[in-house]
Design an enzyme around this catalytic site. Structure first.
Site, short mmCIF file in Angstrom:
data_model
loop_
_atom_site.label_atom_id
_atom_site.label_comp_id
_atom_site.label_asym_id
_atom_site.label_seq_id
_atom_site.Cartn_x
_atom_site.Cartn_y
_atom_site.Cartn_z
N SER A 215 0.82 -1.20 0.00
CA SER A 215 0.00 0.00 0.00
C SER A 215 0.86 1.27 0.00
O SER A 215 1.67 1.44 -0.91
CB SER A 215 -0.96 -0.05 1.19
OG SER A 215 -2.00 0.84 1.03
N ASP A 402 -8.36 -5.94 -5.45
CA ASP A 402 -8.23 -4.64 -4.79
C ASP A 402 -8.83 -3.54 -5.67
O ASP A 402 -8.82 -3.63 -6.90
CB ASP A 402 -6.76 -4.34 -4.53
CG ASP A 402 -6.53 -3.08 -3.70
OD1 ASP A 402 -7.47 -2.67 -2.99
OD2 ASP A 402 -5.42 -2.52 -3.76
N HIS A 459 -6.56 -6.25 -1.30
CA HIS A 459 -5.46 -5.33 -1.01
C HIS A 459 -4.39 -5.97 -0.14
O HIS A 459 -3.21 -5.75 -0.33
CB HIS A 459 -6.05 -4.10 -0.31
CG HIS A 459 -5.13 -2.95 -0.17
ND1 HIS A 459 -4.64 -2.26 -1.25
CD2 HIS A 459 -4.61 -2.35 0.94
CE1 HIS A 459 -3.85 -1.28 -0.81
NE2 HIS A 459 -3.82 -1.31 0.50
#
Ligand SMILES: *[C@@H]1O[C@H](CO)[C@@H](O)[C@H](O)[C@H]1NC(C)=O
Ligand SMILES: *[C@@H]1O[C@H](CO)[C@@H](O)[C@H](O)[C@H]1NC(C)=O
Ligand SMILES: *[C@@H]1O[C@H](CO)[C@@H](O)[C@H](O)[C@H]1NC(C)=O
Ligand SMILES: *[C@@H]1O[C@H](CO)[C@@H](O)[C@H](O)[C@H]1NC(C)=O
Length: 481
Positions: A215, A402, A459
């Site tokens: 991320s 994601d 994610h």
């Protein structure tokens, strides 16, 4: 002429959109690229002890490294016999900035196993989330009960978690000046911590150093690698930390080329043409802000597009009804963390991991780390990626489901990078990737770039597909070059 008109239209639209977005109040409030709600504080009445500052001990000639390691050892039956070490490393004396680390020696062949550092994103997300929910050897199954995992990355890696930047998790600084303002600050502080860890644990015969993260760590991972690369270039081999490569999962690295949600959401059937037009308009405005180096404006547009931390929400939430952008098969939040919060905040844990009463911050409402990184949020590390790709293995992997840092957004920026192999990357064949006969995803390789799609994962790919992602990282660190 037609082209010119089209461009004019885009520019005018961008200006109009930008003006519209300027009216919004500042969005620096709560969570950014992190799905986890806030940790509650928890008091079990057990004395948390004192924080352990290792740097003065490491610098003291009359204390052996073995003695310092013994002090850092994490003890207690709750850890089920898993060997680990933790404590504070002072990374900036002037501002009393200290980083918390937690280290798990490899279960197999620790002397030669690669050293692997894991970094969470945020900004402001504790790496202990990765430890206990994604790729560590232990997970929290009840308030104060741990369980061993099957695919923790410490099976075959000397695995380190660092709360980064200072102000995140258990890491702290005593001065406003100590917070990272940009990725140079991030890289410098992390490098200092890693140098001290190498002193403390003497991984002399390890097969190399790797940096992984997810991320917003799409910024942190290249920041550390790039800082190491630059500062180590003049050093003798035996003084160098043997950086071999990096792995970035669903990483935000180059917002200019990653702010492209509209097409993706349209193809997924989550918006129609009307929605698509709105997305295109805001995306063009966002890019215009980035090009003008107006990062506040760029972030506000990013927020209004997808994050929706403001009361007015986001276009994404308004149009799709989704409250969750980490997996498009799921529209609502999942409460992953309350047990973990209670575990980390308990006196027994605090005592065992040597943090004493130091506060724990994870994506707080007043997220200091994010406030200080405000100008950095929409900035790019693409030039650093290009430099790293000349020398090191760079694995960029994506959980397929994601939304927030979706696979096509990542591809979109990778395609703009210039590196040895970048032309081949554009036409390189994609290979089917299987693990024990299961279809795990797809791999594309060119030069030092390894691009991977992980099927049936969101994610937090290691959370959804622990076995496949373990196989991926293990293959990368043990069999690449
Ligand atoms: C170094 O460690 C010794 C032994 O624990 C201690 O007596 C001494 O005060 C320490 N020196 C410094 C400079 O902290
Ligand atoms: C490890 O390497 C460092 C740096 O070359 C050296 O100073 C140290 O003595 C070595 N330690 C061991 C245990 O071999
Ligand atoms: C590394 O390997 C050398 C040669 O086998 C050995 O002498 C040394 O003790 C090892 N260093 C560490 C830190 O284990
Ligand atoms: C979302 O919808 C609400 C209610 O209609 C509106 O007030 C708000 O401005 C919208 N937000 C965005 C970013 O479009």
């Amino acid at each position: 002429m037609e082209l010119l008109n089209h461009c004019l239209f885009v520019i005018i639209t961008a200006v109009v959109c930008a003006a519209e977005y300027e009216k919004r109040e500042s969005p620096f409030r709560r969570s950014f690229i992190n799905p986890y709600p806030q940790f509650s504080s928890h008091n079990d009445g057990i004395d948390p002890g004192e924080p352990l500052f290792l740097t003065p001990l490491l610098n003291n000639e009359s204390i052996s490294r073995q003695e310092v390691r013994d002090m850092a050892r994490v003890k207690g039956p709750q850890f089920l016999g898993v060997e680990s070490y933790s404590g504070y490393l002072t990374v900036d004396e002037a501002y009393d900035s200290n980083m918390f680390f937690w280290y798990f020696p490899a279960e197999q062949d620790p002397e030669h196993a690669p050293v692997l550092l894991w970094l969470q994103g945020g900004p402001g997300a504790s790496s202990l989330i990765g430890l206990f929910m994604e790729n560590g050897p232990l997970r929290v199954i009840a308030q104060n009960k741990l369980q061993r995992t099957k695919y923790g990355w410490s099976r075959t890696h000397n695995l380190i978690y660092i709360d980064n930047p200072v102000g995140t998790g258990f890491s702290f600084t005593c001065h406003a000046e100590g917070y990272a303002r940009n990725e140079c600050d991030v890289g410098r502080n992390l490098h200092e911590a890693v140098i001290q860890l190498y002193k403390l644990f003497a991984w002399n015969n390890s097969s190399g150093f790797w940096i992984a993260g997810e991320s917003y760590a799409g910024k942190y991972v290249p920041a550390l690698a790039y800082h190491m690369h630059n500062t180590q270039s003049g050093l003798e081999d035996h003084d160098r930390i043997p950086l071999k490569g990096v792995a970035i999962g669903n990483g935000l690295s180059d917002p200019l080329h990653q702010l492209k949600y509209g097409d993706y959401l349209y193809q997924l059937g989550l918006i129609d043409e009307n929605g698509l037009e709105k997305f295109h308009c805001a995306e063009a405005a966002g890019r215009a802000c980035i090009r003008q180096q107006d990062m506040d404006c760029a972030f506000e547009i990013f927020d209004s597009l997808i994050l929706g931390d403001l009361p007015s929400g986001s276009l994404f939430k308004n149009l799709t009804g989704y409250q969750w952008y980490y997996n498009y098969l799921q529209a609502y939040d999942e409460d992953y963390v309350s047990k973990l919060g209670n575990f980390l905040q308990s006196g027994a844990t605090r005592r065992a991991i040597h943090v004493g009463n130091k506060p724990f911050h994870d994506m707080d409402k007043e997220n200091q780390v994010k406030m200080f990184l405000k100008e950095d949020l929409m900035d790019s590390v693409a030039p650093w990626m290009e430099e790293l790709l000349k020398y090191y293995t760079v694995c960029v992997y994506s959980g397929q489901l994601d939304i927030i840092v979706a696979y096509p957004l990542v591809r979109n920026y990778l395609k703009t990078l210039k590196f040895p192999g970048s032309d081949r990357y554009k036409t390189a064949p994609r290979k089917i990737w299987r693990v024990d006969g299961e279809l795990a995803g797809y791999v594309k390789q060119a030069g030092n770039l390894v691009e991977i799609l992980i099927r049936n994962a969101g994610h937090m790919a290691p959370l959804d597909q622990p076995k496949w992602v373990y196989e991926m990282i293990n293959h990368l660190t043990h069999y690449t070059r």
